[in-house]
Design an enzyme around this catalytic site. Structure first.
Site, PDB file in Angstrom:
ATOM      1  N   ASP A 158       0.854  -1.188   0.000  1.00 30.24           N
ATOM      2  CA  ASP A 158       0.000   0.000   0.000  1.00 30.24           C
ATOM      3  C   ASP A 158       0.900   1.251   0.000  1.00 30.24           C
ATOM      4  OD1 ASP A 158      -2.432   1.388   0.311  1.00 30.24           O
ATOM      5  OD2 ASP A 158      -2.370   1.245   2.500  1.00 30.24           O
ATOM      6  N   GLY A 165     -11.126   3.374   4.892  1.00 26.27           N
ATOM      7  CA  GLY A 165     -12.342   2.559   5.021  1.00 26.27           C
ATOM      8  C   GLY A 165     -12.913   2.465   6.424  1.00 26.27           C
ATOM      9  N   ASN A 205      -9.818  -0.116   1.618  1.00 24.69           N
ATOM     10  CA  ASN A 205      -8.663  -0.249   2.523  1.00 24.69           C
ATOM     11  C   ASN A 205      -9.063   0.012   3.965  1.00 24.69           C
ATOM     12  OD1 ASN A 205      -7.243  -0.426   0.146  1.00 24.69           O
ATOM     13  ND2 ASN A 205      -5.690   1.065   0.732  1.00 24.69           N
ATOM     14  N   THR A 253      -7.175   1.519  10.531  1.00 26.78           N
ATOM     15  CA  THR A 253      -7.421   1.963  11.913  1.00 26.78           C
ATOM     16  C   THR A 253      -8.322   0.991  12.684  1.00 26.78           C
ATOM     17  OG1 THR A 253      -7.251   4.221  11.081  1.00 26.78           O
ATOM     18  CG2 THR A 253      -8.203   3.952  13.273  1.00 26.78           C
TER      19      THR A 253
HETATM   20  P1  13P Z   1      -8.300   3.713   7.679  1.00 20.69           P
HETATM   21  O1  13P Z   1      -7.183   3.853   8.634  1.00 20.69           O
HETATM   22  O2  13P Z   1      -9.267   4.825   7.762  1.00 20.69           O
HETATM   23  O3  13P Z   1      -8.959   2.392   7.774  1.00 20.69           O
HETATM   24  O4  13P Z   1      -7.668   3.825   6.211  1.00 20.69           O
HETATM   25  C1  13P Z   1      -6.793   2.839   5.740  1.00 20.69           C
HETATM   26  C2  13P Z   1      -6.209   3.130   4.420  1.00 20.69           C
HETATM   27  O5  13P Z   1      -6.809   3.740   3.574  1.00 20.69           O
HETATM   28  C3  13P Z   1      -4.861   2.605   4.161  1.00 20.69           C
HETATM   29  O6  13P Z   1      -4.431   2.852   2.877  1.00 20.69           O
END
Ligand code: 13P
Length: 301
Positions: A81, A232, A252, A255
């Site tokens: 990523d 996400g 994605n 968190t």
């Molecule tokens: P979040 O931390 O909001 O789930 O986002 C993750 C993300 O987009 C990693 O590329």
């Protein structure tokens, strides 16, 4: 074995989604993979550069080795990523070296993030990476528009951001970007934000972002490749399901699984890993998991 490129196209065609889970700490990978396997849901195991610089994913190689140990190729592939050209602290990154190393190590797909560059520079940087990766058979994701949240400074008030559409991906630019780079999937900005990663903010509950579905439709009319939703965590399920109908083929999540792990790990590693498993299962349940079968085997009725 089907490539991640094929699987993403299957998801787009079937109007379903591939969840991607970020591994901020190496031990989190196993419960994520077990949850995907137990739910018979196809997903990506992901690591972003900031997860080895700011969390405990250790390195590209450490993640690759752990993946080799715990993978289940019926249900998983490995994705690199966000490798930014300019990072969240405004520093230049040797992105070509990192992305090249990932391809050599056998990552199935990689992401170059040139979203802090001007359009022409983002196109040039992305095109170079696409050429390199495609020679080795790896797929490439890139980003256009500004999905904020990783930066250390204060964010503008969310409602103001959402209402103004500031930083949203421009559909005409997206068309040009895809045509000129040959990228496989595109991460777009339509209202989501990343969970914070800076000390003091990274443990707080994330705000509930929304999605501008009409804007997504315009982007999806302009480009026909799978679209990716970052940030996400914490988006209400109704928005997620609508976005999947309108071209989002990968979502994605970082968190939502990192925070329970961090909260519990000093108490008990077993409890922390169980929390990762349980959270991954409930996140998968919020997506329409039954349709995941159409990703793995599109011939199945
Ligand atoms: P979040 O931390 O909001 O789930 O986002 C993750 C993300 O987009 C990693 O590329």
């Amino acid at each position: 074995m089907r490539t991640t490129t094929e699987l993403m196209l299957n998801a787009l065609r079937a109007r379903t989604v591939i969840p991607g889970f970020n591994i901020g700490y190496v031990p989190m990978m196993q419960p994520v993979i077990h949850a995907l396997r137990d739910m018979r849901c196809f997903g990506l195991v992901m690591v972003a550069r900031l997860e080895w610089t700011k969390f405990e994913a250790k390195s590209l190689r450490a993640i690759r080795q752990e993946y080799e140990r715990v993978k289940d190729e019926r249900y998983t592939r490995l994705h690199l990523d966000h490798v930014p050209v300019i990072d969240e602290d405004n520093l230049q990154v040797d992105y070509q070296a990192i992305l090249g190393e990932a391809v050599e190590l056998g990552y199935d797909s990689i992401m170059i993030d040139g979203s802090r560059l001007a359009l022409a520079e983002n196109i040039a940087a992305t095109r170079g990476i696409v050429e390199m990766a495609h020679r080795a058979g790896a797929a490439v994701e890139a980003e256009l528009g500004a999905v904020m949240g990783h930066e250390a400074g204060p964010l503008p008030p969310y409602e103001e951001l959402f209402a103004s559409g500031k930083g949203f991906t421009d559909p005409d630019e997206a068309r040009r970007f895809v045509e000129q780079t040959g990228v496989d999937w595109l991460s777009i900005a339509i209202g989501s934000i990343h969970g914070a990663i800076v000390p003091g903010k990274k443990d707080q509950e994330k705000i509930q972002a929304r999605l501008n579905i009409d804007h997504l439709k315009k982007i999806h009319q302009a480009v026909h490749i799978p679209l990716v939703l970052h940030g996400g965590t914490g988006i209400p399920g109704s928005y997620i399901l609508q976005s999947i109908r309108e071209g989002i083929a990968k979502i994605n999540i970082a968190t939502a699984i990192r925070q329970p792990f961090e909260r519990l790990r000093s108490q008990s590693l077993v409890k922390a890993l169980d929390a990762v498993y349980d959270t991954t299962v409930s996140l998968i349940n919020e997506l329409d998991v039954r349709r995941s079968a159409a990703i793995i085997d599109p011939e199945e009725p």
